[in-house]
Design a protein around this motif. Structure first.
Motif, PDB file in Angstrom:
ATOM      1  N   PHE A 149      -3.288 -46.107  -6.601  1.00 21.85           N
ATOM      2  CA  PHE A 149      -1.857 -45.884  -6.780  1.00 21.85           C
ATOM      3  C   PHE A 149      -1.399 -44.599  -6.101  1.00 21.85           C
ATOM      4  O   PHE A 149      -0.341 -44.546  -5.499  1.00 21.85           O
ATOM      5  N   VAL A 150      -2.213 -43.566  -6.226  1.00 22.68           N
ATOM      6  CA  VAL A 150      -1.854 -42.310  -5.565  1.00 22.68           C
ATOM      7  C   VAL A 150      -1.875 -42.505  -4.049  1.00 22.68           C
ATOM      8  O   VAL A 150      -1.003 -42.022  -3.324  1.00 22.68           O
ATOM      9  N   PHE A 151      -2.863 -43.268  -3.592  1.00 25.41           N
ATOM     10  CA  PHE A 151      -2.959 -43.583  -2.170  1.00 25.41           C
ATOM     11  C   PHE A 151      -1.751 -44.406  -1.722  1.00 25.41           C
ATOM     12  O   PHE A 151      -1.142 -44.128  -0.681  1.00 25.41           O
ATOM     13  N   ALA A 152      -1.368 -45.396  -2.517  1.00 23.45           N
ATOM     14  CA  ALA A 152      -0.224 -46.242  -2.185  1.00 23.45           C
ATOM     15  C   ALA A 152       1.045 -45.411  -2.076  1.00 23.45           C
ATOM     16  O   ALA A 152       1.879 -45.643  -1.210  1.00 23.45           O
ATOM     17  N   ASN A 153       1.164 -44.420  -2.940  1.00 20.85           N
ATOM     18  CA  ASN A 153       2.327 -43.547  -2.897  1.00 20.85           C
ATOM     19  C   ASN A 153       2.413 -42.818  -1.558  1.00 20.85           C
ATOM     20  O   ASN A 153       3.477 -42.649  -0.983  1.00 20.85           O
ATOM     21  N   LYS A 154       1.240 -42.412  -1.053  1.00 21.75           N
ATOM     22  CA  LYS A 154       1.207 -41.757   0.261  1.00 21.75           C
ATOM     23  C   LYS A 154       1.606 -42.732   1.358  1.00 21.75           C
ATOM     24  O   LYS A 154       2.353 -42.393   2.269  1.00 21.75           O
ATOM     25  N   GLU A 157       5.317 -43.329   1.910  1.00 27.32           N
ATOM     26  CA  GLU A 157       6.018 -42.341   2.715  1.00 27.32           C
ATOM     27  C   GLU A 157       5.755 -42.559   4.195  1.00 27.32           C
ATOM     28  O   GLU A 157       6.623 -42.388   5.043  1.00 27.32           O
ATOM     29  N   LYS A 158       4.539 -42.990   4.495  1.00 26.79           N
ATOM     30  CA  LYS A 158       4.131 -43.106   5.890  1.00 26.79           C
ATOM     31  C   LYS A 158       4.647 -44.391   6.527  1.00 26.79           C
ATOM     32  O   LYS A 158       5.052 -44.392   7.693  1.00 26.79           O
ATOM     33  N   TYR A 159       4.601 -45.481   5.787  1.00 25.45           N
ATOM     34  CA  TYR A 159       5.023 -46.779   6.333  1.00 25.45           C
ATOM     35  C   TYR A 159       6.141 -47.372   5.486  1.00 25.45           C
ATOM     36  O   TYR A 159       5.939 -48.317   4.739  1.00 25.45           O
ATOM     37  N   PRO A 160       7.361 -46.826   5.577  1.00 20.94           N
ATOM     38  CA  PRO A 160       8.443 -47.333   4.722  1.00 20.94           C
ATOM     39  C   PRO A 160       8.772 -48.803   5.000  1.00 20.94           C
ATOM     40  O   PRO A 160       9.286 -49.488   4.126  1.00 20.94           O
ATOM     41  N   ASN A 161       8.443 -49.302   6.194  1.00 20.56           N
ATOM     42  CA  ASN A 161       8.789 -50.700   6.492  1.00 20.56           C
ATOM     43  C   ASN A 161       7.829 -51.695   5.844  1.00 20.56           C
ATOM     44  O   ASN A 161       8.103 -52.883   5.792  1.00 20.56           O
ATOM     45  N   LYS A 162       6.675 -51.188   5.362  1.00 22.25           N
ATOM     46  CA  LYS A 162       5.735 -52.112   4.699  1.00 22.25           C
ATOM     47  C   LYS A 162       5.795 -51.977   3.182  1.00 22.25           C
ATOM     48  O   LYS A 162       4.874 -52.340   2.462  1.00 22.25           O
ATOM     49  N   ARG A 163       6.914 -51.457   2.741  1.00 18.23           N
ATOM     50  CA  ARG A 163       7.117 -51.162   1.337  1.00 18.23           C
ATOM     51  C   ARG A 163       6.757 -52.318   0.395  1.00 18.23           C
ATOM     52  O   ARG A 163       6.073 -52.148  -0.610  1.00 18.23           O
ATOM     53  N   LYS A 164       7.234 -53.513   0.745  1.00 20.64           N
ATOM     54  CA  LYS A 164       7.039 -54.638  -0.182  1.00 20.64           C
ATOM     55  C   LYS A 164       5.552 -54.968  -0.357  1.00 20.64           C
ATOM     56  O   LYS A 164       5.080 -55.183  -1.476  1.00 20.64           O
ATOM     57  N   ASP A 165       4.824 -54.979   0.770  1.00 22.08           N
ATOM     58  CA  ASP A 165       3.386 -55.291   0.701  1.00 22.08           C
ATOM     59  C   ASP A 165       2.651 -54.303  -0.185  1.00 22.08           C
ATOM     60  O   ASP A 165       1.813 -54.678  -1.011  1.00 22.08           O
TER      61      ASP A 165
END
Lengths: 208, 211
Positions: A149-154, A157-165
């Motif tokens: 989850f902490v990794f996903a949070n990072k 920020e880095k890939y806002p276009n892959k937010r849903k995945d």
């Protein structure tokens, strides 16, 4: 007080039936104000050459609190007294002394494989201690771990276009963030930081 | 937000053996602690001239609220008529309960430390995975039991519900029998120390063998 006792977790998965804690007496003359726990384990290695030195960026557990080997030893003596046990971060996955088998932690990265690249993988590895910190894996083998989850949070920020995945992984019903518990009893320091990250993720469930 | 039952204790009423239950909306677990909402709840409760026993609020009050001193004063003024000398008491600290630990010291009870004293009580899991919820709660109760405690004191009603009301399920899930163990709410403990026997003891699932 001229010395203190460090009880170190000893276990060899290929030979031993059960783990045990072996006491070592460390002379206070041998350490100084800036000595870390890793340095003290080096002193243990000098006393006992069959002890397997862990990597310097590993994490261990003292009285159920996960902490880095770079923690100052004087701070630990002050907090835990002059006789305490150092154990592997996960007793059930211990392989050789303080080192653990982390294949299950690395397997979780597979879910993120399509989203990110090799650089992110290195970043993911730094969150290993969070994966093993809480006890929820005892009840749910599939659980992704707080590390994910902490990794996903990072990644958000880095890939806002892959937010849903990314959020689909985080909110998985069987193994997702719903199962994650408060890290307060499990971390030696900084638990507020990780709790905040997890809370901010939870609030994104509806606006996914 | 979950609506939950908070035992709403006015300490001085409690000592007369009379207390009521009210429904208070409270953020239920630490990980979603929002100071603003707590303050709102606390304001509305204070409006009714009640002092709240739920320690999470008490703790908040101690830190942030001007009138907290009266809460603390009330706790400190309670006279101890029966001490708990010779008892081993385990305290569940899912919520910080420093104030109560201070009170416990006055009763001469011996405080037991056990590994899971700060773990989550599992209430949150009841909605979607009952097995995990029971297992988590059972682990805490059994840990206190195995550490040699005579009883477990909890500071909030949620934990009480988990540990006592659902104790049948906990015993089933863990394959262990702890029917000779029992749970006390903090307010009941305070009343007992003060020499009163609260009527609510009869409603416990795990029978209280103290009195």
């Amino acid at each position: 007080m001229r010395s203190f006792i460090l009880r170190v977790f000893r276990f060899d998965a290929s030979r031993d039936y059960e783990f045990y804690y072996k006491p070592y007496e460390i002379n206070l003359k041998d350490i100084n104000d800036s000595s870390t726990l890793y340095y003290v384990l080096g002193l243990v290695k000098q006393q006992d050459r069959y002890f397997n030195m862990p990597d310097c960026n590993e994490f261990v557990r003292i009285e159920n609190k996960v902490l880095s080997l770079n923690t100052n030893i004087n701070e630990l003596i002050k907090k835990f007294g002059n006789d305490f046990c150092v154990s592997a971060i996960d007793l059930k996955r211990a392989k050789l002394d303080l080192m653990c088998d982390d294949s299950d932690f690395i397997k979780v990265f597979d879910y993120f494989k399509n989203i990110c690249n090799a650089d992110d993988y290195k970043d993911y590895l730094t969150y290993k201690f969070l994966y093993y910190a809480s006890d929820i894996r005892e009840y749910n083998d599939e659980f992704l771990g707080d590390s994910a989850f902490v990794f996903a949070n990072k990644l958000l920020e880095k890939y806002p276009n892959k937010r849903k995945d990314i959020l689909d992984i985080v909110f998985d019903k069987e193994k997702g963030i719903e199962y994650s518990v408060s890290l307060k009893p499990f971390l030696y320091s900084d638990y507020e930081k990780y709790e905040e990250i997890k809370n901010s993720l939870k609030h994104q469930k509806e606006i996914r | 937000m979950i609506t939950l039952i908070n035992d709403d204790f006015n300490f001085s009423n409690l000592l007369k053996g009379d207390y009521r239950k009210t429904y208070v909306k409270t953020p239920s677990f630490m990980s979603e602690y929002k100071a603003d909402e707590y303050k709102k709840e606390f304001d509305s409760c204070l409006g009714e001239m009640n002092l709240i026993c739920d320690t999470s609020i008490l703790d908040y009050a101690k830190k942030n609220y001007k009138n907290a001193s009266c809460v603390i004063q009330d706790l400190q003024n309670i006279e101890i008529k029966n001490d708990f000398n010779g008892f081993n008491v385990a305290v569940y600290r899912g919520f910080t309960i420093d104030l109560f630990l201070h009170f416990l010291k006055k009763t001469k009870a011996k405080l037991i430390n056990y590994e899971t004293q700060e773990f989550e009580n599992g209430f949150r899991f009841l909605d979607f995975d009952k097995q995990v919820a029971y297992k988590k709660a059972a682990k805490i109760v059994l840990d206190a039991y195995d550490s040699g405690a005579d009883f477990l004191v909890v500071g909030d009603s949620l934990s009480f519900k988990m540990f006592d009301t659902l104790s049948g399920e906990l015993q089933k899930v863990s394959n262990r029998d702890f029917s000779d163990f029992y749970i006390l709410h903090m307010a009941e403990f305070i009343a007992l120390a003060n020499g009163n026997i609260p009527a609510s003891l009869k409603e416990h699932k795990l029978k209280v063998s103290l009195v």
